[in-house]
Design a protein around this motif. Structure first.
Motif, mmCIF file in Angstrom:
data_model
loop_
_atom_site.group_PDB
_atom_site.id
_atom_site.type_symbol
_atom_site.label_atom_id
_atom_site.label_comp_id
_atom_site.label_asym_id
_atom_site.label_seq_id
_atom_site.Cartn_x
_atom_site.Cartn_y
_atom_site.Cartn_z
ATOM 1 N N PRO A 93 0.834 -1.212 0.000
ATOM 2 C CA PRO A 93 0.000 0.000 0.000
ATOM 3 C C PRO A 93 0.866 1.258 0.000
ATOM 4 O O PRO A 93 2.052 1.186 0.331
ATOM 5 C CB PRO A 93 -0.766 -0.115 1.317
ATOM 6 C CG PRO A 93 0.069 -0.989 2.188
ATOM 7 C CD PRO A 93 0.828 -1.910 1.286
ATOM 8 N N LYS A 95 0.784 5.781 0.797
ATOM 9 C CA LYS A 95 0.013 6.843 1.460
ATOM 10 C C LYS A 95 -0.715 7.680 0.417
ATOM 11 O O LYS A 95 -0.267 7.782 -0.720
ATOM 12 C CB LYS A 95 0.949 7.725 2.267
ATOM 13 C CG LYS A 95 1.453 7.008 3.498
ATOM 14 C CD LYS A 95 1.986 7.969 4.520
ATOM 15 C CE LYS A 95 2.209 7.166 5.788
ATOM 16 N NZ LYS A 95 2.519 7.921 6.933
ATOM 17 N N PRO A 97 -3.606 7.394 -1.446
ATOM 18 C CA PRO A 97 -3.844 6.710 -2.728
ATOM 19 C C PRO A 97 -4.726 7.535 -3.657
ATOM 20 O O PRO A 97 -5.618 8.248 -3.190
ATOM 21 C CB PRO A 97 -4.574 5.426 -2.307
ATOM 22 C CG PRO A 97 -5.250 5.784 -1.025
ATOM 23 C CD PRO A 97 -4.327 6.753 -0.335
ATOM 24 N N TRP A 172 -6.034 -3.115 -1.784
ATOM 25 C CA TRP A 172 -4.933 -2.150 -1.838
ATOM 26 C C TRP A 172 -5.436 -0.761 -1.440
ATOM 27 O O TRP A 172 -4.800 -0.047 -0.670
ATOM 28 C CB TRP A 172 -4.353 -2.135 -3.257
ATOM 29 C CG TRP A 172 -3.191 -1.219 -3.476
ATOM 30 C CD1 TRP A 172 -1.867 -1.527 -3.366
ATOM 31 C CD2 TRP A 172 -3.248 0.169 -3.854
ATOM 32 N NE1 TRP A 172 -1.094 -0.424 -3.649
ATOM 33 C CE2 TRP A 172 -1.919 0.629 -3.948
ATOM 34 C CE3 TRP A 172 -4.281 1.056 -4.121
ATOM 35 C CZ2 TRP A 172 -1.600 1.941 -4.307
ATOM 36 C CZ3 TRP A 172 -3.971 2.371 -4.468
ATOM 37 C CH2 TRP A 172 -2.630 2.787 -4.561
ATOM 38 N N SER A 176 -4.204 1.202 1.764
ATOM 39 C CA SER A 176 -3.528 2.478 1.532
ATOM 40 C C SER A 176 -4.212 3.601 2.313
ATOM 41 O O SER A 176 -3.548 4.456 2.910
ATOM 42 C CB SER A 176 -3.518 2.812 0.036
ATOM 43 O OG SER A 176 -2.741 1.868 -0.658
#
Ligand code: SF4
Ligand code: SF4
Ligand code: FES
Length: 230
Positions: A93, A95, A97, A172, A176
């Motif tokens: 993941p 930061k 996203p 994901w 994230s």
């Protein structure tokens, strides 16, 4: 299988092998009873872990589809096909996203041809295709909402001829966003705190320990415990 004369039995096939099952049983329980447990993988037995994926067909021409064998009941003439989904590695993941970062991690995102097979395959009724379209637009908060109930069974991936891998992208996005939350640095536990707490819980007589355990229960569950003793 020994049968109560009252119990109705049905004939099904699993991976082409004929077997008898009791009406109302789940596919998993029928397999266990027939000594064929290894035909379908299992885990939680409650629709949570996604291990027991199968597809089914019906003799009367009704539309079959993907199911969780631990929840789905047998029916006369049903054909069951185990559907093992290979694990695939997840992407780390990131930061904050957004669509660009998601495309970088999963270039498969734009392969979606909007066939909707993933949505029909999902045993958790997640609007998978709509969520893939939201991913393309970077609507990550909504995507995270969409996939809250995803059990990662992989059926959406298995039916996607374009190998889009929606469930991996959904996971994901959720991971994230989780990583992007402020103040997520784990707090250091004061030294020896866990051992002290554990020691406290295990001290004393059985009655004393039970009394202490009550603090972790709701009044409602305590009442139902009392009722069950009467
Ligand atoms: S199955 Fe694949 S191609 Fe079809 S809608 Fe779902 S993600 Fe798109
Ligand atoms: S989104 Fe895909 S992996 Fe998640 S529950 Fe639905 S079919 Fe299974
Ligand atoms: S065994 Fe876990 S979902 Fe069926």
């Amino acid at each position: 299988m020994k049968n109560n004369p009252e119990t109705k039995t049905v004939q099904i096939t699993v991976a082409g092998k004929p077997m008898e099952a009791r009406e109302g049983q789940t596919i998993v329980h029928a397999l266990w009873q027939a000594g064929m447990a290894s035909e379908v993988m299992t885990g939680c037995l409650g629709g949570v872990c996604g291990a027991c994926t199968v597809s089914v067909r019906y003799p009367d021409g009704r539309k079959g589809g993907t199911e969780l064998a631990c929840l789905h009941q047998v029916e006369e003439g049903m054909q069951v096909f185990p559907f093992p989904v290979d694990p695939i590695p997840t992407k780390p993941p990131v930061k904050e996203p957004d669509a660009a970062k998601l495309r970088e991690a999963y270039p498969t995102l734009d392969r979606c041809t909007k066939c909707e097979s993933c949505t029909y395959a999902c045993p958790m009724d997640i609007p998978v295709m709509d969520s893939v379209l939201r991913m393309q637009k970077g609507e990550v908060e909504q995507v995270a909402q969409d996939f809250t109930t995803c059990i990662h069974c992989g059926l959406c991936r298995a039916v996607c001829e374009d190998k889009v891998e929606p469930h991996q992208m959904g996971m994901w996005v959720r991971r994230s966003l989780g990583q992007s939350l402020p103040n997520m640095t784990p707090q250091e536990e004061p030294e020896g705190e866990a051992e002290r707490e554990w020691g406290y819980l295990m001290e004393g007589t059985l009655e004393q320990r039970l009394e202490r355990a009550r603090q972790f229960r709701t009044q409602e569950s305590l009442n139902s415990l009392e009722d069950s003793k009467e």
